[in-house]
Design a protein around this motif. Structure first.
Motif, mmCIF file in Angstrom:
data_model
loop_
_atom_site.group_PDB
_atom_site.id
_atom_site.type_symbol
_atom_site.label_atom_id
_atom_site.label_comp_id
_atom_site.label_asym_id
_atom_site.label_seq_id
_atom_site.Cartn_x
_atom_site.Cartn_y
_atom_site.Cartn_z
ATOM 1 N N THR B 214 62.770 -37.148 10.990
ATOM 2 C CA THR B 214 62.608 -36.211 12.092
ATOM 3 C C THR B 214 61.353 -35.385 11.853
ATOM 4 O O THR B 214 61.019 -35.042 10.722
ATOM 5 C CB THR B 214 63.820 -35.274 12.185
ATOM 6 O OG1 THR B 214 64.110 -34.820 10.869
ATOM 7 C CG2 THR B 214 65.015 -35.981 12.769
ATOM 8 N N GLN B 215 60.674 -35.079 12.964
ATOM 9 C CA GLN B 215 59.429 -34.333 12.847
ATOM 10 C C GLN B 215 59.715 -32.858 12.675
ATOM 11 O O GLN B 215 60.715 -32.337 13.179
ATOM 12 C CB GLN B 215 58.628 -34.521 14.140
ATOM 13 C CG GLN B 215 58.183 -35.930 14.358
ATOM 14 C CD GLN B 215 56.973 -36.233 13.521
ATOM 15 O OE1 GLN B 215 55.920 -35.695 13.739
ATOM 16 N NE2 GLN B 215 57.133 -37.080 12.537
ATOM 17 N N ALA B 216 58.847 -32.181 11.988
ATOM 18 C CA ALA B 216 58.950 -30.731 11.920
ATOM 19 C C ALA B 216 58.675 -30.177 13.315
ATOM 20 O O ALA B 216 57.788 -30.648 14.016
ATOM 21 C CB ALA B 216 57.936 -30.189 10.933
ATOM 22 N N GLY B 217 59.435 -29.201 13.747
ATOM 23 C CA GLY B 217 59.281 -28.685 15.105
ATOM 24 C C GLY B 217 57.926 -28.035 15.303
ATOM 25 O O GLY B 217 57.250 -28.266 16.287
ATOM 26 N N ASP B 218 57.482 -27.281 14.325
ATOM 27 C CA ASP B 218 56.249 -26.533 14.451
ATOM 28 C C ASP B 218 55.178 -27.231 13.621
ATOM 29 O O ASP B 218 55.031 -26.967 12.439
ATOM 30 C CB ASP B 218 56.508 -25.109 13.933
ATOM 31 C CG ASP B 218 55.420 -24.160 14.370
ATOM 32 O OD1 ASP B 218 54.528 -24.606 15.106
ATOM 33 O OD2 ASP B 218 55.457 -22.993 13.965
ATOM 34 N N ALA B 219 54.433 -28.135 14.276
ATOM 35 C CA ALA B 219 53.483 -28.931 13.501
ATOM 36 C C ALA B 219 52.289 -28.107 13.039
ATOM 37 O O ALA B 219 51.692 -28.395 12.009
ATOM 38 C CB ALA B 219 53.017 -30.111 14.334
ATOM 39 N N HIS B 220 51.924 -27.100 13.816
ATOM 40 C CA HIS B 220 50.761 -26.291 13.444
ATOM 41 C C HIS B 220 51.192 -24.845 13.313
ATOM 42 O O HIS B 220 50.965 -24.039 14.211
ATOM 43 C CB HIS B 220 49.663 -26.429 14.498
ATOM 44 C CG HIS B 220 49.369 -27.854 14.813
ATOM 45 N ND1 HIS B 220 49.088 -28.783 13.845
ATOM 46 C CD2 HIS B 220 49.342 -28.522 15.986
ATOM 47 C CE1 HIS B 220 48.883 -29.949 14.415
ATOM 48 N NE2 HIS B 220 49.043 -29.827 15.698
ATOM 49 N N PRO B 221 51.846 -24.497 12.211
ATOM 50 C CA PRO B 221 52.461 -23.174 12.112
ATOM 51 C C PRO B 221 51.453 -22.035 12.088
ATOM 52 O O PRO B 221 50.343 -22.175 11.559
ATOM 53 C CB PRO B 221 53.248 -23.245 10.804
ATOM 54 C CG PRO B 221 52.656 -24.365 10.060
ATOM 55 C CD PRO B 221 52.039 -25.301 11.019
ATOM 56 N N LEU B 222 51.880 -20.929 12.668
ATOM 57 C CA LEU B 222 51.032 -19.746 12.803
ATOM 58 C C LEU B 222 50.498 -19.256 11.465
ATOM 59 O O LEU B 222 49.308 -19.004 11.307
ATOM 60 C CB LEU B 222 51.874 -18.649 13.468
ATOM 61 C CG LEU B 222 51.227 -17.287 13.630
ATOM 62 C CD1 LEU B 222 50.940 -17.056 15.083
ATOM 63 C CD2 LEU B 222 52.118 -16.209 13.109
ATOM 64 N N MET B 223 51.399 -19.167 10.478
ATOM 65 C CA MET B 223 50.992 -18.648 9.164
ATOM 66 C C MET B 223 49.872 -19.480 8.561
ATOM 67 O O MET B 223 48.866 -18.970 8.076
ATOM 68 C CB MET B 223 52.185 -18.671 8.203
ATOM 69 C CG MET B 223 53.266 -17.731 8.583
ATOM 70 S SD MET B 223 53.294 -16.332 7.498
ATOM 71 C CE MET B 223 53.962 -17.004 6.035
ATOM 72 N N MET B 224 50.062 -20.822 8.607
ATOM 73 C CA MET B 224 49.082 -21.741 8.024
ATOM 74 C C MET B 224 47.739 -21.620 8.742
ATOM 75 O O MET B 224 46.686 -21.559 8.110
ATOM 76 C CB MET B 224 49.634 -23.164 8.158
ATOM 77 C CG MET B 224 48.689 -24.225 7.713
ATOM 78 S SD MET B 224 49.136 -24.810 6.101
ATOM 79 C CE MET B 224 48.012 -26.195 5.936
ATOM 80 N N VAL B 225 47.795 -21.547 10.103
ATOM 81 C CA VAL B 225 46.547 -21.478 10.870
ATOM 82 C C VAL B 225 45.793 -20.201 10.538
ATOM 83 O O VAL B 225 44.591 -20.226 10.238
ATOM 84 C CB VAL B 225 46.854 -21.557 12.380
ATOM 85 C CG1 VAL B 225 45.583 -21.316 13.185
ATOM 86 C CG2 VAL B 225 47.442 -22.896 12.736
ATOM 87 N N VAL B 226 46.511 -19.070 10.543
ATOM 88 C CA VAL B 226 45.840 -17.787 10.291
ATOM 89 C C VAL B 226 45.285 -17.760 8.871
ATOM 90 O O VAL B 226 44.132 -17.389 8.635
ATOM 91 C CB VAL B 226 46.820 -16.622 10.523
ATOM 92 C CG1 VAL B 226 46.195 -15.309 10.088
ATOM 93 C CG2 VAL B 226 47.216 -16.559 11.978
ATOM 94 N N LEU B 227 46.100 -18.232 7.930
ATOM 95 C CA LEU B 227 45.687 -18.201 6.526
ATOM 96 C C LEU B 227 44.433 -19.047 6.309
ATOM 97 O O LEU B 227 43.459 -18.599 5.690
ATOM 98 C CB LEU B 227 46.830 -18.701 5.651
ATOM 99 C CG LEU B 227 46.667 -18.461 4.166
ATOM 100 C CD1 LEU B 227 46.743 -16.968 3.888
ATOM 101 C CD2 LEU B 227 47.738 -19.185 3.373
ATOM 102 N N THR B 228 44.436 -20.281 6.841
ATOM 103 C CA THR B 228 43.279 -21.149 6.613
ATOM 104 C C THR B 228 42.047 -20.594 7.325
ATOM 105 O O THR B 228 40.936 -20.745 6.842
ATOM 106 C CB THR B 228 43.532 -22.582 7.106
ATOM 107 O OG1 THR B 228 44.010 -22.524 8.442
ATOM 108 C CG2 THR B 228 44.532 -23.284 6.232
ATOM 109 N N ARG B 229 42.272 -19.945 8.491
ATOM 110 C CA ARG B 229 41.122 -19.397 9.209
ATOM 111 C C ARG B 229 40.493 -18.252 8.411
ATOM 112 O O ARG B 229 39.275 -18.097 8.375
ATOM 113 C CB ARG B 229 41.566 -18.912 10.599
ATOM 114 C CG ARG B 229 40.535 -19.120 11.665
ATOM 115 C CD ARG B 229 40.288 -20.594 11.985
ATOM 116 N NE ARG B 229 41.146 -21.090 13.024
ATOM 117 C CZ ARG B 229 41.947 -22.126 12.872
ATOM 118 N NH1 ARG B 229 41.976 -22.773 11.730
ATOM 119 N NH2 ARG B 229 42.710 -22.546 13.832
#
Lengths: 123, 389
Positions: B214-229
């Motif tokens: 099963t796929q993870a529901g949130d493929a592009h999570p907010l925390m990861m996006v903000v952190l990497t940015r």
């Protein structure tokens, strides 16, 4: 200390050889990676071991370790990434186009229309 | 072939003479070294024992790579430690991408006989490698190495304190030039093979491929996006810093290129292939080409000064408010190395993720799936549709 390095090289090569002899592409790729660790450490160690003597010139430093094997291994590490990537895409291609990741099929049976899988292209 | 190897080995065994046989004083064993050694051996042992679980193999590979890197650092090779650890990151990401398509487990096919035979061969190989390494490490150099020349001439001839980097860009510049070309060719081969795969029937199979898990529901999570940015400029800064100090301290074009590539890869991981690809301004082929071109141009520059190809020059300059600093032509060459490494690593990783990307699927233009600052209402089902990275 020298014995630790020597045995680590030995264990890495033994694990690498064992994995290379497996039947599927993925363990073979892992095996070549382990072998490249072993070879890199071996080449590096051929300059003999030294602690706290990095080959960066400083005032007052009396001894430096051998810089030449380090320079050779540095590029070898980067090149081994490129080689791993090429072998992985070949393995992936063979799996995706024939649903089969055997490294070498023993013999093509009668009436089997599929071509025998490509032999592993890694030297 | 086996016979040839055995015959050559036997010949060397019976006719070879040993060198001077001066024993070297051995280094004392420290507890830290024993701990690192034990972790390396344990990780390798578990890897062989659990090699059917491919994800576990990758984690154990990470441990082995980390320990090798720690070992390099322990024995006075900071450059190698930096390179090893950053190559480890991109290698694991690459193998994870490949594992996305390959089966997760290796079937148990070989019988006990075959496994015993393989174990005996591997054991013999391991013992031979140990013996060879031990013999080399416990004896002195039979003839004086040429490294003293490099140590003596690094500052006088190359203008750098970091002898490893000076060997790479000055003494053995031609060798390095060839190596970045090889790396570029490897990346282009990967690109070409991906293109060939995508234009064949494989593409249809990839599109019809179901997901085993099963796929993870949130493929592009907010925390990861903000952190990497937030981390992106920091990592780029570190890359520039490592590049600039390369001639005099551990660092240089290879390491800086890998660090910058990792910074870019995290953006792909956080926001997905489609999002990152749309924002990519320069094609990676071009970056590889530019790298080789810059390195070549630096080499040709030596001709204008009446010197052979890749002869380096350096000088010290001063801009009034700042301290005196050094400019060397080797820096231009290192810039070429840097660009070629960034391009080659990114082109390889991008090719792998292209295989997983479905052009037909609707992809969001937003960096993250759930963004509190966005006005539009997100339907609850949006998160459940399998997003493709």
């Amino acid at each position: 200390m020298e014995l630790l390095i020597a045995s680590a090289v030995g264990v890495l090569s033994a694990a690498g050889i064992y994995m290379v002899l497996r039947l599927r592409t993925f363990p073979v790729i892992i095996g070549t990676s382990l072998l490249s660790y072993a070879v890199n450490v071996f080449l590096f160690a051929s300059g003999r071991l030294a602690m706290n003597a990095p080959p960066v010139l400083r005032d007052g430093a009396v001894r430096y370790t051998d810089p030449l094997p380090q320079a050779l291994v540095l590029t070898a590490i980067v090149i081994s990434f490129g080689m791993t990537a090429v072998v992985v895409i070949m393995a992936l291609g063979s799996w995706l186009s024939s649903d089969d990741d055997l490294v070498d099929r023993p013999a093509v049976s009668e009436g089997d229309a599929r071509a025998p899988s490509m032999p592993e292209g890694d030297a | 072939m086996v016979l040839t190897v055995v015959a050559v080995g036997a010949h060397a065994w019976f006719s070879g003479t040993t060198g001077t046989e001066t024993r070297r004083p051995l280094l004392p064993v420290t507890p830290i070294a024993v701990a690192a050694w034990a972790m390396l051996i344990a990780a390798t042992g578990f890897l062989v024992a659990a090699h059917r679980n491919r994800l576990a193999v990758l984690m154990l590979m990470g441990i082995i790579g980390l320990m090798v890197s720690v070992g390099f650092n322990h024995f006075s090779a900071p450059d190698l430690a930096l390179t090893q650890i950053s190559v480890e990151v991109v290698t694991i990401i690459l193998l994870l991408l490949a594992l996305n398509f390959l089966p997760n487990t290796t079937p148990n096919e070989s019988g006990a006989l075959r496994r015993t035979r393989d174990a005996i061969i591997a054991g013999a190989g391991g013992i031979a490698a140990t013996a060879l390494t031990w013999t080399i490490l416990s004896t002195e150099f039979p003839i004086a190495p040429i490294s003293d020349y490099h140590l003596a001439n690094s500052y006088k001839g190359g203008g750098g304190d970091n002898v490893v980097n000076v060997i790479l860009v000055d003494f053995r510049g031609f060798d390095t030039f060839g190596e970045i070309i090889v790396l570029g060719i490897a990346a282009l081969v990967i690109y070409a093979l991906t293109e060939a795969l995508l234009s064949s029937t494989v593409r249809r199979r990839l599109l019809n491929r179901g997901y085993e898990e099963t796929q993870a529901g949130d493929a592009h999570p907010l925390m990861m996006v903000v952190l990497t940015r937030v981390m992106m400029p920091v990592i780029l800064m570190v890359g520039v810093y490592i590049f600039l100090r390369g001639h005099n301290s551990p660092g240089g074009g290879f390491v800086a290129g890998l660090v910058v590539a990792i910074a870019v890869v995290t953006q792909y991981m956080a926001s997905g292939f489609a999002w990152a690809a749309r924002r990519q301004r320069y094609p990676y082929h071009g970056i590889i080409g530019a790298g080789v071109f810059v390195a070549g141009l630096t080499g040709i520059g030596a001709w204008l000064a009446g010197q052979p190809f890749l002869t380096s020059a350096f000088g010290y300059f001063r801009i009034p408010p700042m301290e005196e600093f050094e400019l060397a032509t080797a820096m231009g060459f290192d810039l070429g190395v840097f660009l070629a490494v960034v391009g080659a690593v990114m082109l390889s990783l991008e090719s792998f993720s292209r295989l997983g990307y479905r052009a037909g699927t609707e992809t969001s233009d937003h960096a993250m799936d759930i963004d509190p600052s966005r006005d539009e209402e997100l339907t609850p089902a949006a998160g459940e549709q399998g997003k493709v990275i």
